[in-house]
Design an enzyme around this catalytic site. Structure first.
Site, short mmCIF file in Angstrom:
data_model
loop_
_atom_site.label_atom_id
_atom_site.label_comp_id
_atom_site.label_asym_id
_atom_site.label_seq_id
_atom_site.Cartn_x
_atom_site.Cartn_y
_atom_site.Cartn_z
N HIS A 166 4.44 2.10 -1.83
CA HIS A 166 3.69 1.32 -0.84
C HIS A 166 4.60 0.24 -0.29
O HIS A 166 5.38 -0.37 -1.04
CB HIS A 166 2.46 0.69 -1.50
CG HIS A 166 1.90 -0.48 -0.75
ND1 HIS A 166 2.12 -1.79 -1.13
CD2 HIS A 166 1.15 -0.55 0.38
CE1 HIS A 166 1.51 -2.60 -0.29
NE2 HIS A 166 0.92 -1.88 0.64
N ASN B 158 4.30 -2.94 2.88
CA ASN B 158 3.54 -3.55 3.96
C ASN B 158 4.16 -4.91 4.27
O ASN B 158 4.47 -5.68 3.35
CB ASN B 158 2.07 -3.75 3.55
CG ASN B 158 1.34 -4.72 4.46
OD1 ASN B 158 1.23 -5.91 4.14
ND2 ASN B 158 0.85 -4.23 5.56
N HIS C 140 14.03 -2.26 -7.86
CA HIS C 140 13.97 -3.71 -8.05
C HIS C 140 15.28 -4.39 -7.65
O HIS C 140 15.25 -5.52 -7.14
CB HIS C 140 13.63 -4.04 -9.50
CG HIS C 140 12.16 -3.98 -9.80
ND1 HIS C 140 11.36 -5.10 -9.77
CD2 HIS C 140 11.35 -2.94 -10.12
CE1 HIS C 140 10.13 -4.75 -10.07
NE2 HIS C 140 10.09 -3.44 -10.29
N HIS D 193 -10.39 -3.70 -14.28
CA HIS D 193 -11.44 -2.91 -14.95
C HIS D 193 -10.85 -1.88 -15.90
O HIS D 193 -11.54 -1.40 -16.79
CB HIS D 193 -12.34 -2.24 -13.92
CG HIS D 193 -11.65 -1.23 -13.04
ND1 HIS D 193 -10.77 -1.59 -12.05
CD2 HIS D 193 -11.72 0.13 -13.01
CE1 HIS D 193 -10.33 -0.50 -11.44
NE2 HIS D 193 -10.88 0.56 -12.01
#
Length: 281
Positions: free
Chosen positions: A119, A121, A152, A182
């Protein structure tokens, strides 16, 4: 939507340029794998809840041999926040809840369980205040320490060029942000996440550009290193279950998903982050 000023135009142009370069690199990987897959680009227009034109964007989507599903979207939108949502956005009240936002959003789900999902953005948002935010994070179903280290390292180099504490702060922020409370598990192996980087526009914009360059330098070599590995049914099951966790995060916690839905964005573009197949045991 109001006319763009110099800063807004510069940010928009950069995000669109980065989109073009990333898509070209991903298509090149497909060619190396013997696939003719390419991105399908779908422009969309946004209507602000006020009824005025609200900008729009372009959804880029490719389904190939290596990239089972990858979306690379750019958008430039503006208008008025709802009263409720404006309360969560700095500077909204001082600006009559008016806003501007431009950015690039990318999610790649890979066909081979040994190739990590990813991902990225970056965005520029304006109310009465102006700031950049974003980052990139690696999401392998089957982690390899050398891939994590390489990813990294590129992000750290980008951070170190702009602030001695950037990498420590933003990698920690990434760990905290991409956490599924959760399930009490991380979404992936981290990266960096930053938000509300404001003040000196030139410095914040330069850092944001370097984050995009770091992603482009880091991720394609990992894909090329892993895309030829074989896999078995158990490894594919592991991938599908991992994708279930990924979908849970994006639907429950992701700021970009919430922002897009709350500002009347294009639903298909917003939810392009969801995997094509997933599994819950």
């Amino acid at each position: 939507m109001e006319a763009l000023d110099e800063q807004q135009s510069a940010a928009r142009a950069w995000f669109e340029n980065l989109r073009t370069r990333i898509c070209a690199e991903f298509e090149a990987i497909e060619r190396e794998a013997g696939s003719d897959a390419s991105f399908d680009y779908l422009p969309w227009d946004r209507e602000d809840p006020s009824g005025e034109p609200g900008g729009g964007g372009v959804r880029g989507l490719m389904k190939g041999k290596v990239f089972e599903k990858v979306g690379v979207n750019v958008s430039t939108v503006g208008g008025t926040f709802s009263e409720e949502f404006a309360k969560s956005i700095p500077g909204s009240a001082e600006n009559g809840n008016r806003f501007f936002a431009t950015g690039i959003s990318l999610v790649a789900h890979m066909a081979n369980p040994h190739v990590p999902a990813v991902h990225m953005n970056t965005r520029f948002l304006c109310t009465a205040r102006r700031w950049f935010g974003g980052g990139a994070d690696l999401n392998p179903a089957i982690p390899y320490p050398e891939d994590t280290a390489a990813f990294h390292a590129e992000l750290k180099a980008a951070c170190d060029a702009h602030g001695a504490d950037y990498y420590e702060r933003y990698s920690k922020w990434c760990e905290e942000y991409f956490w599924l409370p959760h399930r009490k598990v991380a979404r992936g192996v981290g990266g960096i996440f930053y938000d509300r980087l404001e003040g000196d526009f030139d410095a914040a914009f330069a850092f944001t550009r370097d984050v995009g360059e770091a992603f482009l330098a880091a991720y394609p070599p990992i894909v090329r290193r892993r895309m030829g590995q074989g896999w078995n049914e158990a490894e594919m099951d592991r991938l599908l279950e991992f994708r279930g966790r990924y979908a849970e995060f994006n639907l429950l916690y992701d700021r970009g998903t919430i922002f897009g839905l709350k500002t009347n964005g294009n639903v298909d573009a917003i939810l392009m982050s969801l995997p094509p197949l997933a599994k819950w045991s």
